[in-house]
Enzyme design. Structure first.
Site, PDB file in Angstrom:
ATOM      1  N   GLU A 248     -14.132  -7.718  12.582  1.00 23.22           N
ATOM      2  CA  GLU A 248     -14.067  -7.068  11.270  1.00 23.22           C
ATOM      3  C   GLU A 248     -14.956  -7.748  10.239  1.00 23.22           C
ATOM      4  O   GLU A 248     -15.541  -7.083   9.394  1.00 23.22           O
ATOM      5  CB  GLU A 248     -12.631  -7.060  10.711  1.00 23.22           C
ATOM      6  CG  GLU A 248     -11.519  -6.838  11.700  1.00 23.22           C
ATOM      7  CD  GLU A 248     -11.106  -8.086  12.453  1.00 23.22           C
ATOM      8  OE1 GLU A 248     -11.183  -9.212  11.940  1.00 23.22           O
ATOM      9  OE2 GLU A 248     -10.699  -7.925  13.613  1.00 23.22           O
TER      10      GLU A 248
ATOM     11  N   HIS B 143     -12.268 -16.471  11.997  1.00 22.24           N
ATOM     12  CA  HIS B 143     -10.956 -16.464  11.369  1.00 22.24           C
ATOM     13  C   HIS B 143      -9.854 -16.287  12.404  1.00 22.24           C
ATOM     14  O   HIS B 143     -10.049 -15.686  13.448  1.00 22.24           O
ATOM     15  CB  HIS B 143     -10.848 -15.405  10.279  1.00 22.24           C
ATOM     16  CG  HIS B 143     -11.137 -13.997  10.713  1.00 22.24           C
ATOM     17  ND1 HIS B 143     -12.406 -13.543  10.987  1.00 22.24           N
ATOM     18  CD2 HIS B 143     -10.313 -12.941  10.902  1.00 22.24           C
ATOM     19  CE1 HIS B 143     -12.347 -12.255  11.327  1.00 22.24           C
ATOM     20  NE2 HIS B 143     -11.084 -11.875  11.287  1.00 22.24           N
TER      21      HIS B 143
ATOM     22  N   HIS C 141      -5.897 -14.975  12.855  1.00 21.59           N
ATOM     23  CA  HIS C 141      -4.798 -14.186  12.304  1.00 21.59           C
ATOM     24  C   HIS C 141      -3.493 -14.857  12.710  1.00 21.59           C
ATOM     25  O   HIS C 141      -3.263 -15.106  13.910  1.00 21.59           O
ATOM     26  CB  HIS C 141      -4.790 -12.771  12.892  1.00 21.59           C
ATOM     27  CG  HIS C 141      -5.934 -11.912  12.493  1.00 21.59           C
ATOM     28  ND1 HIS C 141      -5.877 -11.049  11.425  1.00 21.59           N
ATOM     29  CD2 HIS C 141      -7.165 -11.765  13.036  1.00 21.59           C
ATOM     30  CE1 HIS C 141      -7.028 -10.400  11.321  1.00 21.59           C
ATOM     31  NE2 HIS C 141      -7.834 -10.816  12.297  1.00 21.59           N
TER      32      HIS C 141
ATOM     33  N   ASP D  66      -3.555 -11.704   4.417  1.00 20.88           N
ATOM     34  CA  ASP D  66      -4.359 -10.530   4.753  1.00 20.88           C
ATOM     35  C   ASP D  66      -3.939  -9.410   3.804  1.00 20.88           C
ATOM     36  O   ASP D  66      -2.742  -9.146   3.658  1.00 20.88           O
ATOM     37  CB  ASP D  66      -4.099 -10.143   6.217  1.00 20.88           C
ATOM     38  CG  ASP D  66      -5.050  -9.093   6.740  1.00 20.88           C
ATOM     39  OD1 ASP D  66      -5.265  -8.076   6.042  1.00 20.88           O
ATOM     40  OD2 ASP D  66      -5.566  -9.269   7.854  1.00 20.88           O
ATOM     41  N   ILE D  67      -4.881  -8.758   3.136  1.00 14.17           N
ATOM     42  CA  ILE D  67      -4.515  -7.700   2.189  1.00 14.17           C
ATOM     43  C   ILE D  67      -4.218  -6.366   2.875  1.00 14.17           C
ATOM     44  O   ILE D  67      -3.785  -5.423   2.224  1.00 14.17           O
ATOM     45  CB  ILE D  67      -5.576  -7.505   1.089  1.00 14.17           C
ATOM     46  CG1 ILE D  67      -6.919  -7.113   1.679  1.00 14.17           C
ATOM     47  CG2 ILE D  67      -5.661  -8.732   0.207  1.00 14.17           C
ATOM     48  CD1 ILE D  67      -7.897  -6.588   0.647  1.00 14.17           C
TER      49      ILE D  67
END
Length: 129
Positions: free
Chosen positions: A88, A93, A95, A29-30
């Site tokens: 988002e 996805h 996390h 994750d950026i």
């Protein structure tokens, strides 16, 4: 229109890739909650995780487990937490977040990493896969 994650999978947008297989892709994750915060996605673009086929859902969980085990070996933490929020980006996805405490899951707390630090984290996790 392709989601940002589909563009990452297709190589149109760069990512700090951890690993991939035929159906799934894992990358850092950026905007991470913690060092090692990783996203696991199906390559198939499906908005909501529970809209995945049962086979794809189970495959994503299996893939995420493999990545989480590598994260826990590579990144000093109490454990690796998992969450699925999905608001988002309209692409299912998972996390995976290295946890030190309950606040590690708070999406308001962010870790700042340089590109070099991101690359070091990738190498550490990849070494454990």
């Amino acid at each position: 229109m392709a989601s940002i994650f589909t563009k990452i999978v297709n190589g149109e947008i760069p990512s700090y890739k951890i690993t991939e297989d035929e159906h799934y892709y894992a990358f850092l994750d950026i905007n991470p909650n913690a060092v090692g915060h990783t996203l696991c996605i199906p390559k198939e673009e499906v908005d909501k995780i529970f809209d995945l086929s049962e086979e794809a859902y189970i495959g994503l969980m299996r893939f995420s487990r493999k990545v989480a085990i590598a994260i826990e070996k590579a990144i000093p933490c109490q454990r690796v937490g998992m969450t699925v929020i999905g608001l988002e980006v309209p692409h299912a996805h998972v996390h995976l977040i290295p946890l030190q405490n309950m606040e590690s899951m708070n999406f308001r707390n962010k870790a700042q990493l340089t590109p070099e630090a991101f690359e070091e984290v990738v190498a550490k996790i990849q070494a454990e896969l």
